[in-house]
Design a protein around this motif. Structure first.
Motif, PDB file in Angstrom:
ATOM      1  N   GLU A 165     -10.983  -8.955  -8.813  1.00  0.00           N
ATOM      2  CA  GLU A 165     -12.315  -8.837  -8.015  1.00  0.00           C
ATOM      3  C   GLU A 165     -12.660  -7.415  -7.641  1.00  0.00           C
ATOM      4  O   GLU A 165     -13.862  -6.998  -7.577  1.00  0.00           O
ATOM      5  CB  GLU A 165     -11.909  -9.321  -6.748  1.00  0.00           C
ATOM      6  N   VAL A 166     -11.598  -6.441  -7.434  1.00  0.00           N
ATOM      7  CA  VAL A 166     -11.870  -4.956  -7.345  1.00  0.00           C
ATOM      8  C   VAL A 166     -12.580  -4.410  -8.430  1.00  0.00           C
ATOM      9  O   VAL A 166     -13.569  -3.654  -8.048  1.00  0.00           O
ATOM     10  CB  VAL A 166     -10.602  -4.300  -6.926  1.00  0.00           C
ATOM     11  N   GLU A 167     -12.185  -4.714  -9.589  1.00  0.00           N
ATOM     12  CA  GLU A 167     -12.632  -4.173 -10.843  1.00  0.00           C
ATOM     13  C   GLU A 167     -14.180  -4.587 -10.954  1.00  0.00           C
ATOM     14  O   GLU A 167     -15.124  -3.806 -11.268  1.00  0.00           O
ATOM     15  CB  GLU A 167     -11.848  -4.558 -12.020  1.00  0.00           C
ATOM     16  N   ARG A 168     -14.366  -5.854 -10.646  1.00  0.00           N
ATOM     17  CA  ARG A 168     -15.662  -6.333 -10.767  1.00  0.00           C
ATOM     18  C   ARG A 168     -16.719  -5.668  -9.742  1.00  0.00           C
ATOM     19  O   ARG A 168     -17.833  -5.459 -10.183  1.00  0.00           O
ATOM     20  CB  ARG A 168     -15.722  -8.030 -10.442  1.00  0.00           C
ATOM     21  N   GLU A 169     -16.064  -5.441  -8.442  1.00  0.00           N
ATOM     22  CA  GLU A 169     -17.079  -4.946  -7.648  1.00  0.00           C
ATOM     23  C   GLU A 169     -17.505  -3.504  -7.879  1.00  0.00           C
ATOM     24  O   GLU A 169     -18.648  -3.014  -7.891  1.00  0.00           O
ATOM     25  CB  GLU A 169     -16.360  -4.844  -6.153  1.00  0.00           C
ATOM     26  N   LEU A 170     -16.509  -2.472  -8.448  1.00  0.00           N
ATOM     27  CA  LEU A 170     -16.643  -1.516  -8.690  1.00  0.00           C
ATOM     28  C   LEU A 170     -17.569  -1.422 -10.084  1.00  0.00           C
ATOM     29  O   LEU A 170     -18.551  -0.495 -10.214  1.00  0.00           O
ATOM     30  CB  LEU A 170     -15.339  -0.662  -9.084  1.00  0.00           C
ATOM     31  N   PHE A 171     -17.531  -2.342 -10.985  1.00  0.00           N
ATOM     32  CA  PHE A 171     -18.403  -2.250 -12.320  1.00  0.00           C
ATOM     33  C   PHE A 171     -19.769  -2.544 -11.600  1.00  0.00           C
ATOM     34  O   PHE A 171     -20.972  -1.927 -12.107  1.00  0.00           O
ATOM     35  CB  PHE A 171     -18.019  -3.566 -13.225  1.00  0.00           C
ATOM     36  N   GLU A 172     -19.958  -3.726 -10.758  1.00  0.00           N
ATOM     37  CA  GLU A 172     -21.394  -3.828 -10.216  1.00  0.00           C
ATOM     38  C   GLU A 172     -21.809  -2.770  -9.539  1.00  0.00           C
ATOM     39  O   GLU A 172     -23.255  -2.425  -9.562  1.00  0.00           O
ATOM     40  CB  GLU A 172     -21.400  -5.216  -9.545  1.00  0.00           C
ATOM     41  N   LYS A 173     -21.041  -2.200  -8.873  1.00  0.00           N
ATOM     42  CA  LYS A 173     -21.615  -1.027  -8.062  1.00  0.00           C
ATOM     43  C   LYS A 173     -22.098   0.180  -8.928  1.00  0.00           C
ATOM     44  O   LYS A 173     -22.960   0.733  -8.790  1.00  0.00           O
ATOM     45  CB  LYS A 173     -20.688  -0.336  -7.243  1.00  0.00           C
TER      46      LYS A 173
ATOM     47  N   ARG B 110     -27.784   4.310 -21.147  1.00  0.00           N
ATOM     48  CA  ARG B 110     -26.347   3.912 -22.062  1.00  0.00           C
ATOM     49  C   ARG B 110     -25.397   3.140 -21.145  1.00  0.00           C
ATOM     50  O   ARG B 110     -24.614   2.326 -21.678  1.00  0.00           O
ATOM     51  CB  ARG B 110     -25.740   5.268 -22.463  1.00  0.00           C
ATOM     52  N   SER B 111     -25.213   3.703 -19.710  1.00  0.00           N
ATOM     53  CA  SER B 111     -24.439   3.052 -19.103  1.00  0.00           C
ATOM     54  C   SER B 111     -24.864   1.539 -18.826  1.00  0.00           C
ATOM     55  O   SER B 111     -23.901   0.631 -18.986  1.00  0.00           O
ATOM     56  CB  SER B 111     -24.100   3.592 -17.732  1.00  0.00           C
ATOM     57  N   ALA B 112     -25.951   1.201 -18.879  1.00  0.00           N
ATOM     58  CA  ALA B 112     -26.381  -0.032 -18.637  1.00  0.00           C
ATOM     59  C   ALA B 112     -26.357  -0.873 -19.803  1.00  0.00           C
ATOM     60  O   ALA B 112     -25.831  -2.175 -19.879  1.00  0.00           O
ATOM     61  CB  ALA B 112     -27.871  -0.066 -18.315  1.00  0.00           C
ATOM     62  N   ILE B 113     -26.370  -0.186 -21.075  1.00  0.00           N
ATOM     63  CA  ILE B 113     -26.213  -0.935 -22.414  1.00  0.00           C
ATOM     64  C   ILE B 113     -24.783  -1.231 -22.597  1.00  0.00           C
ATOM     65  O   ILE B 113     -24.272  -2.287 -22.684  1.00  0.00           O
ATOM     66  CB  ILE B 113     -26.790   0.060 -23.604  1.00  0.00           C
ATOM     67  N   ILE B 114     -23.788  -0.414 -22.174  1.00  0.00           N
ATOM     68  CA  ILE B 114     -22.350  -0.837 -22.230  1.00  0.00           C
ATOM     69  C   ILE B 114     -21.870  -1.778 -21.249  1.00  0.00           C
ATOM     70  O   ILE B 114     -21.011  -2.573 -21.475  1.00  0.00           O
ATOM     71  CB  ILE B 114     -21.576   0.714 -21.786  1.00  0.00           C
ATOM     72  N   GLY B 115     -22.756  -1.827 -20.205  1.00  0.00           N
ATOM     73  CA  GLY B 115     -22.366  -2.789 -19.137  1.00  0.00           C
ATOM     74  C   GLY B 115     -22.679  -4.444 -19.684  1.00  0.00           C
ATOM     75  O   GLY B 115     -22.142  -5.144 -19.464  1.00  0.00           O
TER      76      GLY B 115
ATOM     77  N   ASN C  13      -9.408   1.632  -3.673  1.00  0.00           N
ATOM     78  CA  ASN C  13      -7.964   1.433  -3.503  1.00  0.00           C
ATOM     79  C   ASN C  13      -7.512   0.079  -3.927  1.00  0.00           C
ATOM     80  O   ASN C  13      -8.056  -0.801  -3.973  1.00  0.00           O
ATOM     81  CB  ASN C  13      -7.609   1.755  -2.257  1.00  0.00           C
ATOM     82  N   LEU C  14      -6.353   0.286  -4.907  1.00  0.00           N
ATOM     83  CA  LEU C  14      -6.018  -1.000  -5.598  1.00  0.00           C
ATOM     84  C   LEU C  14      -5.074  -1.743  -4.613  1.00  0.00           C
ATOM     85  O   LEU C  14      -4.768  -2.753  -4.873  1.00  0.00           O
ATOM     86  CB  LEU C  14      -5.053  -0.420  -6.583  1.00  0.00           C
ATOM     87  N   ILE C  15      -4.315  -1.131  -3.617  1.00  0.00           N
ATOM     88  CA  ILE C  15      -3.991  -1.964  -2.564  1.00  0.00           C
ATOM     89  C   ILE C  15      -4.311  -1.680  -1.136  1.00  0.00           C
ATOM     90  O   ILE C  15      -5.044  -0.513  -1.111  1.00  0.00           O
ATOM     91  CB  ILE C  15      -2.290  -1.703  -2.452  1.00  0.00           C
ATOM     92  N   ASP C  16      -4.075  -2.564  -0.364  1.00  0.00           N
ATOM     93  CA  ASP C  16      -4.522  -2.263   1.114  1.00  0.00           C
ATOM     94  C   ASP C  16      -3.693  -1.350   1.885  1.00  0.00           C
ATOM     95  O   ASP C  16      -2.460  -1.485   1.857  1.00  0.00           O
ATOM     96  CB  ASP C  16      -4.714  -3.663   1.733  1.00  0.00           C
ATOM     97  N   THR C  17      -4.314  -0.371   2.262  1.00  0.00           N
ATOM     98  CA  THR C  17      -3.441   0.768   3.231  1.00  0.00           C
ATOM     99  C   THR C  17      -4.075   0.626   4.594  1.00  0.00           C
ATOM    100  O   THR C  17      -4.064   1.899   5.379  1.00  0.00           O
ATOM    101  CB  THR C  17      -3.879   2.149   2.569  1.00  0.00           C
ATOM    102  N   THR C  18      -4.279  -0.449   5.106  1.00  0.00           N
ATOM    103  CA  THR C  18      -4.522  -0.493   6.636  1.00  0.00           C
ATOM    104  C   THR C  18      -3.713  -0.850   7.698  1.00  0.00           C
ATOM    105  O   THR C  18      -3.690  -1.278   8.850  1.00  0.00           O
ATOM    106  CB  THR C  18      -5.781  -1.414   6.718  1.00  0.00           C
ATOM    107  N   GLU C  19      -2.322  -0.513   7.302  1.00  0.00           N
ATOM    108  CA  GLU C  19      -1.429  -0.672   8.228  1.00  0.00           C
ATOM    109  C   GLU C  19      -1.187   0.355   9.216  1.00  0.00           C
ATOM    110  O   GLU C  19      -1.792   1.511   8.923  1.00  0.00           O
ATOM    111  CB  GLU C  19       0.021  -1.207   7.324  1.00  0.00           C
TER     112      GLU C  19
END
Length: 924
Positions: A18-26, A49-54, A317-323
């Motif tokens: 899901e994180v990867e998907r959000e980064l890609f759409e962004k 070119r970025s749009a074509i690769i997408g 961030n790949l992991i949550d650091t809100t502790e």
């Protein structure tokens, strides 16, 4: 559990996908926003070119359209213009499913075009044309889904798409013409909107308008190539009349496309973006199939763009650091280990995907190459069998040509065409066999190169697999050490350890999947090696067949050379005899001018002037005749001899309309001089000499005769132009009087003959005079119909003017009508005189036949003069045509009757001579 923060409890953590998907759409949204903005500058290729690769990442264009639909294309014209440009690039270079996903957004493109079409200036008209072009492209791919977005297909694929059906080729060519028309309309609007004072090709404004022409040029090049190939194929299968509309439309597209290429080539902006080939000066002649061998497909080359570093993107961030700070301090070691594992996992995953895609593409490409090689081998085998059959057939044709050589000289018209076809067939067969031999040698070298490249790639794949296994083993050891460290960690990190264990399990699953994928690729590699072994065996068999084909080719070349020499000798003889025959035609035309019977024929100066254009054109063709093209020389000589002899005869007939004898003699001498010049031209064609100077003399003489004809026309109508209506009415009255007088005079002669003659003489005179009466009655009906049609023409054409003004305005037509009326009256008098001489035994029957033919010719001139300005749907015109046929029928019956009488007379003369001879023998 008390150390966990409230947001972490309420909001579960997102997975890495899901994180990867959000980064890609962004990233896609940022790229499209930078590519499609309101600044009047060209679209940057790195963002496109970025749009074509997408699109390849998402296996379609759904994400692209989800982002593009939110852009303000309905609010800003520059955004709409750039959106059309980016959509065009996506359809051409994006994932193949982009064409399918974009079909749902045709209405959106249509609404954008309709909205901005109301804007008279700026980008409004161009946006409408561009949206129409995109809709046409989507419709074309919807009807022809096997065409990729970039339109690049091989000739075999093009034949497969059309199903080898002429109807499909016909429809496909029309769709390609529509596609090209939209491209050319867009480029015309773009160049028409440029203001060279402010927006040339080196300014941002001009480049923003010109940038979309690059994909348009790429599409137009492919479509033009396919149109040429399809039209040659259609002309080979269908009649030229059926494809007249296709040829006219292609010629129009060719001219506009050539100007389009010239305009873009001259602009500095396009020199670094695209290499545009130049079209030939003349379009292909689809009526000549041999030109297809000279056609070369010209590709549009787009240079490779330099790589630009994209703007750095912030990693999520790949992991949550809100502790809390206390939890972060306690889990520093486990987080570092976890981050290291994730980074290594992502790197390894990327490497595996890259390696898997390369292996898949390599396997697919080589399978396609093997399949194409097998198809080529099968095709070569079938071609070889057909070539053997054709060689046997050509030997038979050669023997037939030798036996029919003498007959071909006598029947040069039909047999020359057959010989040309056979010679062209032999020549085409030779070129085709030579090209296939060269192509086979080249394909052999390409196959060897591809085999070497595939061996090296297989070795590289093996090395990568070993490296990947070592990395997997190291990674497993790291995971084991990580488990030991996690077991020794404090109890406060139990929750983190549980999460790490879950990640480890997911990682193990992914590792197993990757290992299984590698094993599958290894098995495919083994299968591919077996296929390569089979391909090497096929290559050796192909080399043996190539040697056999080379031997047969050398034998065929020898036979072709000997047959070519024989054909050339025969063609030279046919050329000489054909030109001698044409010279006889010209000499006959010159001799006819001095024939006394020819003096009765007349021709209007306007008709003579209408023949001048064809004479000039056929003389110009003489200068373009090649010394090696015998067929062209024969055709040109025939054209020159026939057209110029006709011109000379009509020039002599035009002399007869002049009242000045000296002027008529001068014009007839000019016609004879023209005939001598034409004979010299034919002699030069026969000797294969240069005809430039003699053709110039012919041009001068033609101009001289035309000016003399104009002088006759002006002399006939110059002074009497005001009285043309009275002159026409007088001539028509004189014609009626002459016809009526002829009818009455014939009736008087018939009455005298009945009173004075008897027996055979009375019967002969009765038949002759009855035929004359029938002919004159038919002429009288023709004159009446001509008067009705003349009155209809004057009533329809004069408008509010008087008849005199109509005749004055159309004085040339009136002059022709007057000349025709004079000719009819003269012919009637001539027929009356001839009939009187024959009845009174002072004339010959041949003179009577000539008078009848002169009557038919004069009435034909009257019909032509009447039909010039008549409505084609007029009832009077149809009645006049029926009356003309009646005159022709009457003349035929008259000549038949005269000929029959003449035959009977000869029979009686012969019979009497034999009887007299028998009496003399008896008395002796």
């Amino acid at each position: 559990m008390t150390s966990l923060s409230l947001p972490r409890v309420l909001h579960p953590r997102k997975t890495s996908l899901e994180v990867e998907r959000e980064l890609f759409e962004k990233s896609q949204q940022q790229a499209l926003q930078k590519a499609i903005n309101a600044n009047e500058v060209p679209v940057k290729q790195k963002h496109v070119r970025s749009a074509i690769i997408g699109t390849f990442h998402t296996q379609g264009a759904k994400t692209f359209w989800a982002i593009a639909s939110r852009l303000p294309a309905m609010d800003d014209q520059i955004v709409a213009w750039k959106l059309c440009h980016v959509v065009h690039k996506i359809l051409r270079e994006g994932h193949p499913l982009c064409l399918v996903d974009s079909q749902r957004h045709v209405k959106d493109l249509d609404e954008i075009g309709k909205l901005w079409s109301h804007l008279n200036d700026g980008y409004g008209k161009m946006i409408r044309l561009y949206s129409t072009l995109l809709m046409t492209k989507l419709e074309f791919h919807k009807r022809n889904p096997r065409f990729p977005g970039h339109l690049g297909v091989t000739p075999e694929e093009l034949e497969s798409i059309a199903g080898n059906d002429n109807n499909n080729y016909f429809e496909m060519s029309v769709e390609m013409f529509d596609y090209l028309d939209n491209i050319l309309d867009l480029q015309a609007a773009v160049f028409g909107s440029l203001n060279m004072a402010r927006s040339n090709s080196m300014t941002n404004t001009g480049q923003c308008r010109l940038a979309p022409l690059v994909p348009c040029i790429q599409d137009a090049s492919k479509l033009y190539d396919y149109c040429v190939k399809i039209l040659f194929r259609l002309h080979y299968a269908l009649s030229p009349d059926t494809l007249a509309g296709h040829r006219d439309r292609f010629l129009k597209i060719f001219k506009v496309l050539k100007d389009f290429y010239n305009n873009t080539t001259n602009l500095q902006y396009f020199k670094d973006l695209i290499s545009i080939p130049s079209l030939p000066n003349a379009p292909p002649n689809f009526l000549i199939q041999s030109e297809f061998r000279m056609y070369v497909t010209q590709e549009v080359v787009v240079p490779q763009e330099q790589e630009h570093e994209d703007e750095p993107q912030a990693e999520g961030n790949l992991i949550d650091t809100t502790e809390s700070d206390h939890a972060e301090t306690a889990s520093t070691i486990s987080q570092n280990v976890y981050e290291q594992i994730l980074s290594e996992k992502e790197f390894l995953k990327g490497q595996c995907e890259k390696l898997s895609s390369e292996i898949n593409s390599l396997v697919v490409r080589h399978r396609q190459e093997l399949k194409s090689l097998e198809n080529k081998i099968k095709r070569l085998e079938t071609d070889l069998a057909s070539k053997d059959h054709e060689l046997i057939q050509e030997k038979k044709d050669k023997e037939d040509l030798v036996t029919q050589a003498f007959a071909a000289v006598q029947n040069k018209g039909s047999e020359q065409k057959a010989k040309d076809e056979k010679f062209d067939k032999l020549k085409d067969f030779y070129y085709k066999l030579r090209d296939e031999h060269i192509q086979t040698i080249r394909e052999k070298a390409d196959v060897e190169k591809k085999l070497k490249a595939s061996d090296s790639k297989i070795e590289q794949v093996e090395k990568d697999r070993v490296t990947l296994e070592l990395e997997l083993r190291d990674l497993s050891e790291k995971v084991t050490r990580t488990e030991e460290q996690l077991q020794n960690a404090s109890s406060s990190q139990n929750e983190e350890l549980e999460e790490l264990r879950k990640d480890k399990e997911l990682f193990n699953m992914e590792t197993e999947i990757l290992r299984k994928s590698i094993n599958d690729h290894c098995r495919e590699r083994d299968n591919y090696k077996a296929e390569l072994t089979v391909a090497l065996q096929d290559k050796s068999n192909l080399e043996l067949k190539m040697e056999e084909l080379s031997n047969k080719l050398s034998d065929n070349e020898k036979q072709t050379c000997s047959l070519k020499e024989t054909n050339e000798f025969q063609l030279r003889e046919i050329l000489a005899k054909s030109i001698d025959s044409n010279k006889d035609i010209v000499k006959h035309a010159i001799a006819e001018i001095d024939n006394p019977a020819f003096s009765a024929l007349t021709c209007s100066p306007d008709y003579l002037r209408s023949l001048t254009k064809d004479c000039f054109s056929c003389l110009e063709k003489c200068t373009a005749v090649s010394s090696n093209n015998v067929a062209q020389a024969i055709i040109t000589s025939n054209d020159v001899a026939n057209r110029l002899s006709i011109f000379i005869l009509h020039g002599g007939a035009t002399c007869n309309t002049s009242h000045d004898i000296n002027f008529a003699d001068k014009m007839s001498e000019s016609c004879k001089s023209l005939g001598e010049i034409v004979s010299n031209i034919l002699e030069c064609l026969k000797a294969q000499k240069d005809v430039q100077n003699i053709v110039k003399e012919a041009f001068v003489k033609l101009e001289e005769i035309s000016s003399l004809a104009d002088s006759i026309s002006s002399s006939l109508t110059g002074e009497n132009k005001e009285n043309l209506a009275d002159m026409l009415e007088n001539e028509m009255s004189e014609m009626d009087k002459a016809i009526e007088e002829a009818v009455n005079r014939i009736q008087e002669m018939l009455d005298k003959s009945k009173a004075a003659d008897s027996g055979i003489k009375l019967e002969v005179n009765s038949k002759i005079l009855d035929s004359c009466t029938t002919l004159m009655q038919a002429v009288r009906v023709l004159v009446q119909k001509s008067r009705l049609l003349q009155a209809e023409i004057v009533s329809q054409g004069r408008g509010t003017a008087t008849p005199k003004e109509f005749y004055k305005r159309n004085h040339q037509w009136t002059d022709g009508f007057i000349s025709a009326a004079k000719a009819v009256a003269t012919a009637a008098k001539f027929l009356l005189t001839a009939a009187d001489k024959v009845v009174t035994m002072n004339g010959k029957f041949e003179l009577l036949m000539v008078a009848a033919q002169e009557t038919a010719a004069s009435t034909a001139q009257l019909v032509v003069a009447s039909r010039v300005k008549a409505d084609r749907k007029s009832d009077n015109l149809h009645q006049l045509a029926t009356a003309s046929k009646g005159v022709t029928t009457a003349v035929g019956e008259f000549i038949q009757t005269t000929f029959m009488i003449l035959s009977v007379c000869w029979y009686y003369i012969v019979l009497m001579s034999r009887t007299f001879r028998n009496y003399m023998i008896f008395f002796e």
